[in-house]
Scaffold this motif. Sequence first.
Motif, PDB file in Angstrom:
ATOM      1  N   VAL A 116      44.259  36.991  23.395  1.00 29.95           N
ATOM      2  CA  VAL A 116      43.215  36.019  23.070  1.00 29.95           C
ATOM      3  C   VAL A 116      42.934  35.125  24.272  1.00 29.95           C
ATOM      4  CG1 VAL A 116      43.832  35.936  20.626  1.00 29.95           C
ATOM      5  CG2 VAL A 116      44.910  34.333  22.224  1.00 29.95           C
ATOM      6  N   ILE A 117      41.802  34.427  24.209  1.00 27.21           N
ATOM      7  CA  ILE A 117      41.554  33.300  25.097  1.00 27.21           C
ATOM      8  C   ILE A 117      41.962  32.046  24.330  1.00 27.21           C
ATOM      9  CG2 ILE A 117      39.776  31.917  26.242  1.00 27.21           C
ATOM     10  CD1 ILE A 117      38.289  34.522  26.801  1.00 27.21           C
ATOM     11  N   LEU A 118      42.919  31.332  24.877  1.00 25.69           N
ATOM     12  CA  LEU A 118      43.458  30.156  24.199  1.00 25.69           C
ATOM     13  C   LEU A 118      42.559  28.956  24.456  1.00 25.69           C
ATOM     14  CD1 LEU A 118      45.794  28.802  22.647  1.00 25.69           C
ATOM     15  CD2 LEU A 118      46.931  28.459  24.842  1.00 25.69           C
ATOM     16  N   VAL A 119      42.095  28.321  23.391  1.00 28.82           N
ATOM     17  CA  VAL A 119      41.242  27.134  23.494  1.00 28.82           C
ATOM     18  C   VAL A 119      41.983  25.958  22.850  1.00 28.82           C
ATOM     19  CG1 VAL A 119      39.024  26.096  22.884  1.00 28.82           C
ATOM     20  CG2 VAL A 119      39.158  28.542  23.406  1.00 28.82           C
ATOM     21  N   GLN A 174      33.970  28.017  17.436  1.00 31.29           N
ATOM     22  CA  GLN A 174      34.974  28.394  16.452  1.00 31.29           C
ATOM     23  C   GLN A 174      34.640  29.743  15.824  1.00 31.29           C
ATOM     24  OE1 GLN A 174      37.742  26.680  15.818  1.00 31.29           O
ATOM     25  NE2 GLN A 174      38.458  28.179  14.347  1.00 31.29           N
ATOM     26  N   GLY A 175      35.611  30.660  15.826  1.00 31.94           N
ATOM     27  CA  GLY A 175      35.443  31.959  15.186  1.00 31.94           C
ATOM     28  C   GLY A 175      34.588  32.939  15.958  1.00 31.94           C
ATOM     29  N   LYS A 176      34.193  32.602  17.170  1.00 31.93           N
ATOM     30  CA  LYS A 176      33.325  33.496  17.943  1.00 31.93           C
ATOM     31  C   LYS A 176      34.114  34.163  19.068  1.00 31.93           C
ATOM     32  CE  LYS A 176      29.033  30.971  17.069  1.00 31.93           C
ATOM     33  NZ  LYS A 176      27.872  30.299  17.675  1.00 31.93           N
ATOM     34  N   THR A 184      33.511  30.084  38.031  1.00 29.78           N
ATOM     35  CA  THR A 184      32.303  29.267  37.884  1.00 29.78           C
ATOM     36  C   THR A 184      32.410  28.235  36.761  1.00 29.78           C
ATOM     37  OG1 THR A 184      31.273  30.840  36.346  1.00 29.78           O
ATOM     38  CG2 THR A 184      30.905  31.207  38.703  1.00 29.78           C
ATOM     39  N   GLY A 185      33.446  28.353  35.907  1.00 28.28           N
ATOM     40  CA  GLY A 185      33.564  27.461  34.760  1.00 28.28           C
ATOM     41  C   GLY A 185      32.645  27.844  33.617  1.00 28.28           C
ATOM     42  N   GLU A 186      32.112  29.055  33.650  1.00 25.93           N
ATOM     43  CA  GLU A 186      31.135  29.507  32.652  1.00 25.93           C
ATOM     44  C   GLU A 186      31.836  30.012  31.393  1.00 25.93           C
ATOM     45  OE1 GLU A 186      27.243  32.502  32.694  1.00 25.93           O
ATOM     46  OE2 GLU A 186      28.887  32.825  34.109  1.00 25.93           O
ATOM     47  N   ILE A 187      31.331  29.605  30.210  1.00 27.67           N
ATOM     48  CA  ILE A 187      31.841  30.069  28.917  1.00 27.67           C
ATOM     49  C   ILE A 187      30.667  30.687  28.149  1.00 27.67           C
ATOM     50  CG2 ILE A 187      32.995  29.452  26.771  1.00 27.67           C
ATOM     51  CD1 ILE A 187      34.085  26.977  28.194  1.00 27.67           C
ATOM     52  N   ILE A 188      30.823  31.923  27.728  1.00 27.95           N
ATOM     53  CA  ILE A 188      29.750  32.634  27.023  1.00 27.95           C
ATOM     54  C   ILE A 188      30.268  33.038  25.651  1.00 27.95           C
ATOM     55  CG2 ILE A 188      28.200  34.635  27.051  1.00 27.95           C
ATOM     56  CD1 ILE A 188      28.561  34.643  30.121  1.00 27.95           C
ATOM     57  N   ALA A 189      29.551  32.627  24.599  1.00 30.31           N
ATOM     58  CA  ALA A 189      29.954  32.933  23.226  1.00 30.31           C
ATOM     59  C   ALA A 189      29.065  34.027  22.643  1.00 30.31           C
ATOM     60  CB  ALA A 189      29.875  31.681  22.357  1.00 30.31           C
ATOM     61  N   ASP A 190      29.687  34.987  21.934  1.00 27.52           N
ATOM     62  CA  ASP A 190      28.980  36.083  21.261  1.00 27.52           C
ATOM     63  C   ASP A 190      27.837  36.638  22.103  1.00 27.52           C
ATOM     64  OD1 ASP A 190      30.636  36.054  19.105  1.00 27.52           O
ATOM     65  OD2 ASP A 190      29.326  34.857  17.838  1.00 27.52           O
ATOM     66  N   PRO A 191      28.122  37.210  23.273  1.00 34.15           N
ATOM     67  CA  PRO A 191      27.054  37.724  24.131  1.00 34.15           C
ATOM     68  C   PRO A 191      26.324  38.897  23.498  1.00 34.15           C
ATOM     69  CG  PRO A 191      29.197  38.492  24.880  1.00 34.15           C
ATOM     70  CD  PRO A 191      29.461  37.500  23.798  1.00 34.15           C
TER      71      PRO A 191
END
Length: 427
Positions: A116-119, A174-176, A184-191
Amino acid sequence: LDELVKEYSNPDEDQVVGSDYWHGETPAEMAQLFEAHAMLIEDVGFNATIDQIMEERGCNVEYAVSKAADKYIQKLLAMEDDYFKERASDIKDVRDRLLYKLLNRLPGDIATDEPVILVADELMPSEAIHLNQDKVLGIVTKGGSENSHTAMLIRNMGIPYICGIGEDLGDEYQGKQIYINADTGEIIADPDEMTLIKLVRRYDSHQRQRNRLRNLRGKADVTLDGHHVKVYCNINSPEDVDAVRDNDGRGIGLFRSEGLFFAYDHLPNEEEQFEAYRKVAIEMEGAPVIVRTLDAGSDKKAQYLKMENERNPALGMRGVRYSLNNIDIFKTQLRAIYRASAYGEMSVMFPLVTSVWEVEECLKVCQEVQKELEAEDQPFDPDVQKGIMIETPAAIMIADELAQKIDFFSVGINDLTQYILACDRMN
């Protein structure tokens, strides 16, 4: 408490589930961190505060520990010095570790069977150490700093890490399924499908590049037309030398000595500095090592240096200016460097030079140090090379004069760009 002190000071290999980070022993820099944590746990004042809260409020020990730690945390956060503000996270870490132990819980454990990616809001060093690297693909936190102990640990573990996101890291994730780019510090959700294809291609390309670089280890640093290049590395502490050797560094082009200074809660004496420089010289096995003298000031301060707050610290008492105004500190450092030169090829470099006079004064101190060591029969290399950082417009304008005084230049791109463009380097 005694059990936790023992655990910090002598970590059991089994505690780090699935992790190859420790390689059977504690890295020196992290050992120092946890020794400091253990000292807090044993601190008479801290324990007295816990006892007092339990006595006054009739509460359980978990509540008292939490409240006592919060009292210390608030004091640190109220201080002006950023270094001490960041130490508040260490107190939080000790608090949480105590509570984990009292409540019989395991820190850093992740209830998942797939990577997982830990958030998280924030991650403490002791939690990071216990992470199962087989389960963690990357980490994103609301708080934290790239210069924190946690970031240092995670970097050494080779896990992509994005920190200090703040409220931009909201419940919408959450949940995605998310993808991160730590460069780059970029976060992409449900691409969408096209974005996902691009992300997978980028990842595969990155892995191929890493494999190609690994295959170059041990080969000569030479261009196709036969030009040899000296590929050196920058370090902040003696512990970084392992990475230099692992990555085929042919020498150390910049040992930022302030990293060594700020590892202490006191001004390091000559012996402490000498041992650090000697260790680097020996482990580099005769390869060149260039030590930059203390570059304190601006955004790099330690409380024990007692530096005044300035209206514009980037233009104030820093670099060689600080050294020449604090000769005792300067001479102590130079003595340690010269003594270490008996164990390898050591050079010394002076930061933020703006005049010929500054260089001449630095060279005078070097001569004084050599005479003192000769009188004491201390071994050293009399041919230690002396250089300067070219990182001010003034140094560029008189470069021809400076070149006649010293052995080499090193161009400091970040500060030089800042001063030429009149634009803060952090902007």
